[in-house]
Design a protein around this motif. Structure first.
Motif, short mmCIF file in Angstrom:
data_model
loop_
_atom_site.label_atom_id
_atom_site.label_comp_id
_atom_site.label_asym_id
_atom_site.label_seq_id
_atom_site.Cartn_x
_atom_site.Cartn_y
_atom_site.Cartn_z
N LEU A 144 39.78 43.28 36.20
CA LEU A 144 39.13 43.44 37.50
C LEU A 144 38.52 44.83 37.67
CD1 LEU A 144 41.37 41.62 40.12
CD2 LEU A 144 38.92 41.35 39.84
N ALA A 145 39.07 45.82 36.94
CA ALA A 145 38.56 47.19 37.07
C ALA A 145 37.10 47.28 36.64
CB ALA A 145 39.43 48.13 36.23
N GLU A 146 36.63 46.33 35.85
CA GLU A 146 35.22 46.32 35.43
C GLU A 146 34.32 45.97 36.61
OE1 GLU A 146 34.42 45.58 31.64
OE2 GLU A 146 36.32 46.60 31.30
N VAL B 163 45.55 44.63 43.14
CA VAL B 163 46.15 43.54 42.37
C VAL B 163 47.23 44.09 41.43
CG1 VAL B 163 45.68 41.85 40.56
CG2 VAL B 163 44.16 42.02 42.53
N GLY B 164 46.94 45.22 40.79
CA GLY B 164 47.90 45.81 39.86
C GLY B 164 49.18 46.22 40.56
N SER C 194 35.61 45.94 40.31
CA SER C 194 35.94 46.71 41.50
C SER C 194 37.26 47.43 41.28
CB SER C 194 36.03 45.79 42.72
OG SER C 194 36.82 46.37 43.72
N VAL C 195 37.23 48.77 41.31
CA VAL C 195 38.45 49.55 41.07
C VAL C 195 39.46 49.41 42.21
CG1 VAL C 195 39.35 51.88 40.72
CG2 VAL C 195 37.32 51.14 39.48
N ALA D 171 44.51 43.07 36.36
CA ALA D 171 44.04 44.29 37.04
C ALA D 171 43.07 45.06 36.14
CB ALA D 171 45.24 45.16 37.42
N ARG D 172 43.39 45.13 34.87
CA ARG D 172 42.53 45.83 33.91
C ARG D 172 41.14 45.17 33.84
NH1 ARG D 172 39.26 47.58 31.75
NH2 ARG D 172 38.98 48.65 29.74
N SER E 200 49.69 40.19 35.29
CA SER E 200 49.06 40.81 36.46
C SER E 200 48.43 42.15 36.08
CB SER E 200 50.05 40.94 37.61
OG SER E 200 51.27 41.47 37.17
N ALA F 279 38.50 36.62 39.95
CA ALA F 279 38.10 37.60 38.94
C ALA F 279 37.09 36.98 37.97
CB ALA F 279 39.33 38.11 38.19
N ALA G 117 41.16 46.16 41.76
CA ALA G 117 42.04 46.21 40.58
C ALA G 117 43.34 46.93 40.90
CB ALA G 117 41.31 46.89 39.44
#
Lengths: 122, 136
Positions: free
Chosen positions: B57-59, B68-69, B61-62, B54-55, B50, B127, B65
Motif C-alpha cells: 500500500l505504501a506505493e 493498515v500496518g 498512499s503512505v 502495508a508495504r 498485514s 489495495a 499504509a
C-alpha cells in the motif's frame, strides 16, 4: 457441572456434552487450516497486482479480484465449519461436510485459467 | 563414544522433583502442543500478511499504509498473546483433569481471527484496486 465457565457462543455450548478434548483440538486445527488457506488466497491476489508480471491487465485484475473474493469467503467457511463440527461432536452426530469446497475449487481453477490466458495473450 | 552413563545423557524430563503432572504433557500425541503451534503459525501469518499489505500500500498512499500496518501489528500481537494464554489454560485444565470431560476454551478467539482475516481481505481488495488504477 456447576463450575463450568461461560463460553462463547453460549447457544453452542448449551447443547450436548463435552466431547473428547482431542476432537475439539483437531477441530481447532482444521479451522486454522482454513484461515491459512484464506490468507494464501488473499496474498496471491495482492501479489498478482503488486508484481504485474506483464499480464493482460483486464485478465490480471479479474484473477486478482476472484482470488481475493475467495479469500474473504473462506473465513466464513472456517467459522461455520468449526461451529457445525463442534456441535456435531457435542451431540455425537456424524460430522458435517465443508460446504464451500466445490465453489472454492472452481474459483481457484478459474483464476488459474485467467492467469494462463493473461500470459498467452500479452 | 561414551556409554549410557556418559556425561551428555539427557534426562528428558524424568528427574523433575515434586511430579505434580503439570510438568508432563497431557497426551502422547501432543495434541494441545500441535494446536498451539498451529495457532502461533496463524498469528504470525496474520502479522506477516498485514505488514506485507502495508508495504504494498505504501506505493499508493503512505498514510494508508501506516494505518493498515499499525492496526495489523496491534491486532496480530493481541491474537498472539491470546494464543499463549489459551494454550496455558488448556494445558493446566487437561493435566489437572486427566482428560475426563474437560471444558476447553470457546469460540471467541476463532471468531476474532476469522473476522480479522475477512477485514484483511477487504483491505487487500481495496489495495489491489488502487494498484491496478496506478499501473494502467
Amino acid at each position: 457441572m456447576s463450575d463450568t465457565p461461560r463460553r462463547f457462543p453460549a447457544a453452542l455450548f448449551a447443547r450436548g456434552q463435552e466431547p473428547d478434548p482431542r476432537f475439539t483440538l483437531a477441530n481447532e486445527r482444521t479451522f486454522l487450516s482454513w484461515i491459512g488457506a484464506a490468507l494464501a488466497l488473499i496474498a496471491a491476489g495482492v501479489a498478482l497486482e503488486a508484481l504485474g508480471l506483464g499480464l493482460t491487465s483486464g485478465l490480471r485484475i479479474a484473477a486478482s479480484m476472484l482470488l481475493i473474493a475467495a479469500g474473504i469467503a473462506t473465513p466464513v467457511q472456517a467459522w461455520l465449519g468449526w461451529y457445525c463440527t463442534e456441535l456435531a461432536l457435542r451431540e455425537g452426530r456424524p460430522l458435517p461436510a465443508p460446504f464451500l469446497v466445490a465453489p472454492l475449487a472452481l474459483v481457484v481453477v478459474a483464476a488459474g485459467v485467467l492467469v494462463a490466458l493473461g500470459v498467452l495473450l500479452r | 563414544m561414551s556409554g549410557p552413563t556418559g556425561p551428555a545423557a539427557p534426562d528428558c524430563g524424568r528427574g523433575r522433583d515434586g511430579d505434580s503432572g503439570r510438568d508432563r504433557v497431557w497426551n502422547a500425541g501432543l495434541q494441545p502442543e500441535r494446536t498451539a503451534l498451529s495457532w502461533r503459525r496463524t498469528g504470525l501469518a496474520l502479522l506477516g500478511g498485514s505488514l506485507l499489505l502495508a508495504r504494498v500500500l505504501a506505493e499508493v498512499s503512505v498514510p494508508l499504509a501506516l494505518t493498515v500496518g499499525a492496526l495489523g501489528l496491534l491486532a496480530s500481537i493481541a491474537i498472539l498473546v491470546a494464543v499463549e494464554r489459551r494454550y496455558r489454560s488448556h494445558h493446566l485444565r487437561l493435566t489437572a483433569a486427566g482428560g475426563q470431560r474437560v471444558t476447553l476454551a470457546g469460540g471467541a478467539l476463532p471468531l476474532l481471527v476469522a473476522a480479522t482475516t475477512v477485514v484483511l481481505g477487504c483491505v487487500a481488495a481495496i489495495a489491489a484496486i488502487l494498484l491496478s488504477l496506478r499501473v494502467s
